[in-house]
Design an enzyme around this catalytic site. Sequence first.
Site, PDB file in Angstrom:
ATOM      1  N   ILE A  18      55.068  21.447  47.375  1.00 55.22           N
ATOM      2  CA  ILE A  18      55.575  22.363  48.434  1.00 55.22           C
ATOM      3  C   ILE A  18      56.987  23.047  48.197  1.00 55.22           C
ATOM      4  CG2 ILE A  18      56.274  21.095  50.335  1.00 55.22           C
ATOM      5  CD1 ILE A  18      54.112  22.529  52.364  1.00 55.22           C
ATOM      6  N   VAL A  40      56.908  13.706  51.338  1.00 59.78           N
ATOM      7  CA  VAL A  40      57.376  15.342  51.122  1.00 59.78           C
ATOM      8  C   VAL A  40      58.589  15.538  52.040  1.00 59.78           C
ATOM      9  CG1 VAL A  40      55.903  15.866  53.310  1.00 59.78           C
ATOM     10  CG2 VAL A  40      56.297  17.488  51.610  1.00 59.78           C
ATOM     11  N   ASP A  41      59.145  14.689  53.052  1.00 56.99           N
ATOM     12  CA  ASP A  41      60.357  15.149  53.942  1.00 56.99           C
ATOM     13  C   ASP A  41      61.331  14.648  52.961  1.00 56.99           C
ATOM     14  OD1 ASP A  41      61.752  15.178  56.140  1.00 56.99           O
ATOM     15  OD2 ASP A  41      61.501  13.313  56.963  1.00 56.99           O
ATOM     16  N   THR A 129      49.008  12.074  55.939  1.00 57.78           N
ATOM     17  CA  THR A 129      47.978  11.299  54.786  1.00 57.78           C
ATOM     18  C   THR A 129      48.586  10.694  53.957  1.00 57.78           C
ATOM     19  OG1 THR A 129      47.785  13.143  53.350  1.00 57.78           O
ATOM     20  CG2 THR A 129      46.186  13.139  55.105  1.00 57.78           C
TER      21      THR A 129
HETATM   22  P1  ADP Z   1      53.451  11.338  56.501  1.00 59.28           P
HETATM   23  O1  ADP Z   1      54.367  10.349  56.714  1.00 59.28           O
HETATM   24  O2  ADP Z   1      53.109  12.477  57.301  1.00 59.28           O
HETATM   25  O3  ADP Z   1      51.984  10.640  55.954  1.00 59.28           O
HETATM   26  P2  ADP Z   1      54.073  11.817  53.563  1.00 59.28           P
HETATM   27  O4  ADP Z   1      55.276  12.701  52.978  1.00 59.28           O
HETATM   28  O5  ADP Z   1      54.243  10.223  53.413  1.00 59.28           O
HETATM   29  O6  ADP Z   1      54.077  12.112  55.175  1.00 59.28           O
HETATM   30  O7  ADP Z   1      52.748  12.208  52.970  1.00 59.28           O
HETATM   31  C1  ADP Z   1      52.022  13.576  53.638  1.00 59.28           C
HETATM   32  C2  ADP Z   1      51.302  14.343  52.432  1.00 59.28           C
HETATM   33  O8  ADP Z   1      52.390  14.959  51.689  1.00 59.28           O
HETATM   34  C3  ADP Z   1      50.729  13.307  51.519  1.00 59.28           C
HETATM   35  O9  ADP Z   1      49.417  13.691  51.318  1.00 59.28           O
HETATM   36  C4  ADP Z   1      51.439  13.282  50.280  1.00 59.28           C
HETATM   37  O10 ADP Z   1      50.656  13.134  48.915  1.00 59.28           O
HETATM   38  C5  ADP Z   1      52.039  14.758  50.403  1.00 59.28           C
HETATM   39  N1  ADP Z   1      53.249  14.990  49.401  1.00 59.28           N
HETATM   40  C6  ADP Z   1      54.220  14.245  49.284  1.00 59.28           C
HETATM   41  N2  ADP Z   1      55.301  14.961  48.558  1.00 59.28           N
HETATM   42  C7  ADP Z   1      54.741  16.236  48.495  1.00 59.28           C
HETATM   43  C8  ADP Z   1      55.325  17.549  48.000  1.00 59.28           C
HETATM   44  N3  ADP Z   1      56.458  17.608  47.385  1.00 59.28           N
HETATM   45  N4  ADP Z   1      54.787  18.366  48.239  1.00 59.28           N
HETATM   46  C9  ADP Z   1      53.365  18.449  48.903  1.00 59.28           C
HETATM   47  N5  ADP Z   1      52.930  17.572  49.358  1.00 59.28           N
HETATM   48  C10 ADP Z   1      53.793  16.337  49.015  1.00 59.28           C
END
Ligand code: ADP
Length: 191
Positions: A18, A40-41, A129
């Site tokens: 993303i 993702v954060d 997720t």
């Molecule tokens: P949460 O704490 O809400 O579960 P995460 O970041 O651990 O947040 O995961 C949320 C989703 O984002 C997961 O499905 C993960 O695979 C996905 N994710 C992680 N990195 C990225 C990225 N760079 N771009 C898009 N999705 C991502």
Amino acid sequence: MKTYTIGRTSVSVFLGDITTWTGDIIVNAANSGLLGGKGVDGAIHSAGGPEIMEQCMEIRKEQGGCPPGNAVITGAGQLPAKHIIHTVGPIWEGGGRREEHTLAECYRNSLLLAMKVGARSIAFPNISTGIYEYPKGPACDVALKAVTNLLEEDLPDNRLERIEFICFTPENEELYVQWLEQFTQEKEAHI
Ligand code: ADP
């Protein structure tokens, strides 16, 4: 990539990262402290640079963070998107703690905020997720129900032309495509 049309808005599913997405708004799956984290954060903050955290800190000063289900907006630092909406998903605790309601609120409140600022495009990750361990199938169902329900309300200030779900795993991509296939087939059967 697969695209479906719902009301006046196209809804697409992509497999990818993303942080590289080009458009008005990317949504971050943040934590309630808005302090950054892993997943993702972490990817958004490290690719976007320190400006994003500075703006998160301003919001922390004003309102002390962001409760689960709510959403706040910042600039996007160095990222190609224009803004980031930070929303806080529920931590999965078995389903008995209104996780479904909170997750639906994340999508709904992010879209309402995007509409409020006049956005034409928005990209969502699969909120909760990853580290928060919401089961992927039920999370997909909640996300797409929340988004399609809001689009069907046909709100007057909705200028969104495209909503994209950026899936990070093929499993999520397949779940989203299957859900939308079934949804559009059922719609056609009712016409
Ligand atoms: P949460 O704490 O809400 O579960 P995460 O970041 O651990 O947040 O995961 C949320 C989703 O984002 C997961 O499905 C993960 O695979 C996905 N994710 C992680 N990195 C990225 C990225 N760079 N771009 C898009 N999705 C991502």
